[in-house]
Design a protein around this motif. Structure first.
Motif, short mmCIF file in Angstrom:
data_model
loop_
_atom_site.label_atom_id
_atom_site.label_comp_id
_atom_site.label_asym_id
_atom_site.label_seq_id
_atom_site.Cartn_x
_atom_site.Cartn_y
_atom_site.Cartn_z
N ARG A 1 -6.26 0.21 1.92
CA ARG A 1 -6.50 0.92 0.67
C ARG A 1 -7.42 2.11 0.87
NH1 ARG A 1 -7.46 -4.16 -3.53
NH2 ARG A 1 -5.25 -4.62 -3.93
N SER B 1 0.87 -1.17 0.00
CA SER B 1 0.00 0.00 0.00
C SER B 1 0.90 1.21 0.00
CB SER B 1 -0.88 0.00 1.25
OG SER B 1 -1.59 1.19 1.37
N ARG B 2 0.42 2.35 -0.46
CA ARG B 2 1.24 3.55 -0.44
C ARG B 2 1.65 3.90 0.97
NH1 ARG B 2 -2.71 5.48 -4.08
NH2 ARG B 2 -1.99 5.58 -6.22
N TYR C 1 4.51 10.58 0.66
CA TYR C 1 3.46 11.57 0.49
C TYR C 1 4.00 12.99 0.58
CZ TYR C 1 0.08 7.86 0.97
OH TYR C 1 -0.66 6.73 0.78
N THR D 1 -2.92 14.76 0.14
CA THR D 1 -1.69 15.32 -0.43
C THR D 1 -1.98 16.39 -1.47
OG1 THR D 1 -1.48 13.68 -2.20
CG2 THR D 1 -0.48 13.15 -0.08
N ASP E 1 -5.50 4.74 2.63
CA ASP E 1 -4.51 5.19 1.67
C ASP E 1 -5.12 6.19 0.69
OD1 ASP E 1 -1.91 5.04 0.41
OD2 ASP E 1 -2.82 3.79 -1.13
N THR E 2 -6.35 5.94 0.26
CA THR E 2 -7.04 6.83 -0.66
C THR E 2 -7.28 8.19 -0.01
OG1 THR E 2 -8.12 5.00 -1.82
CG2 THR E 2 -9.14 7.17 -2.00
N CYS F 1 -5.50 9.49 2.35
CA CYS F 1 -4.18 10.12 2.44
C CYS F 1 -3.76 10.70 1.09
CB CYS F 1 -3.16 9.10 2.93
SG CYS F 1 -1.55 9.82 3.37
N SER F 2 -4.02 9.96 0.02
CA SER F 2 -3.67 10.46 -1.30
C SER F 2 -4.43 11.74 -1.63
CB SER F 2 -4.00 9.39 -2.36
OG SER F 2 -3.21 8.25 -2.20
N ARG F 3 -5.72 11.77 -1.28
CA ARG F 3 -6.51 12.99 -1.50
C ARG F 3 -5.94 14.15 -0.70
NH1 ARG F 3 -8.28 9.49 -4.37
NH2 ARG F 3 -10.47 9.01 -4.84
N ARG G 1 6.86 9.39 4.84
CA ARG G 1 5.75 9.09 3.94
C ARG G 1 4.44 9.74 4.36
NH1 ARG G 1 9.03 4.70 4.72
NH2 ARG G 1 10.00 3.88 2.84
#
Length: 211
Positions: A118, A15-16, A37, A128, A121-122, A124-126, A75
């Motif tokens: 996941r 996972s990221r 991240y 960033t 992780d999503t 967290c991605s948003r 990260r």
């Protein structure tokens, strides 16, 4: 069982966000990718800088602490799990989102570890890229095929479920924010809505009453 323990087991999936799997405090491995991240931070920089300036990092007491701190620094987010026994359904939660992105930490119940990771992780991605979820937000692009709703977690539950996060934020002057990521059934209904699949209720306790 101390479901908020900082001793974790883990998985060999990826996972990221670094991921540690807690299951009765035995064994160890992790989700870990080299992509971090902190390389992309088009968010409220003034707010982030203030948070970094004022935050006092805790001192590691054991090897697991050192790894957690390193992952958050490098990260931006660390994911842990707990539960999965007779008393508690499986759950996963983040540590680091509030500090690095001014995004409330996330806890999610009732998903397999990989899927829980996941979902977090999503989020967290948003974060960033400046997208922050708040109490009451509903999204359809966090878990495939499900809607999710973000619900504020009362502080009274932190000790039971968020032990590692409490340790990390021990020097924060106020309680860190946390949201429960509540997922819908296959028909898009949430646990507080009429017709929600009763078979799923035991997998997803709702930490704050929603009407």
């Amino acid at each position: 069982m101390d479901t908020g323990s900082r001793k974790e087991n883990a998985s060999k999936q990826e996972s990221r966000a670094p991921f540690r799997f807690h299951r009765n405090g035995k064994g160890a491995s992790k989700f870990d990718r080299s992509i971090g991240y902190r390389s992309a931070l088009p968010v409220a920089l003034r707010e982030l800088l203030l948070m970094f300036r004022d935050f006092e990092w805790p001192k590691a007491e054991q090897e697991a602490d050192e790894e957690l701190l390193r992952h958050i620094r490098e990260r931006g987010c660390h994911i842990l799990t707990g539960g999965g026994d007779k008393e508690n359904p499986p759950y996963a939660f983040s540590v680091g989102l509030a500090l690095n992105y001014a995004q409330a930490e996330i806890i999610v119940f009732g998903l397999e570890p990989l899927y829980a990771a996941r979902a977090i992780d999503t989020v967290c991605s948003r974060a960033t890229f400046g997208k922050k979820f708040i109490d009451g937000d509903i999204a359809s692009d966090v878990i495939r095929g499900r809607k999710v709703c973000f619900v504020e977690v009362p502080v009274v539950f932190y000790d039971k479920y968020l032990g590692a996060a409490l340790w990390f934020y021990q020097n924060w002057p106020e309680p860190f924010p946390c949201l429960q990521l509540v997922w819908s059934d296959g028909e898009g209904r949430f646990p507080w809505e009429a017709g929600f699949d009763a078979a799923l209720r035991k997998d997803q306790p709702i930490l704050r009453a929603v009407s």
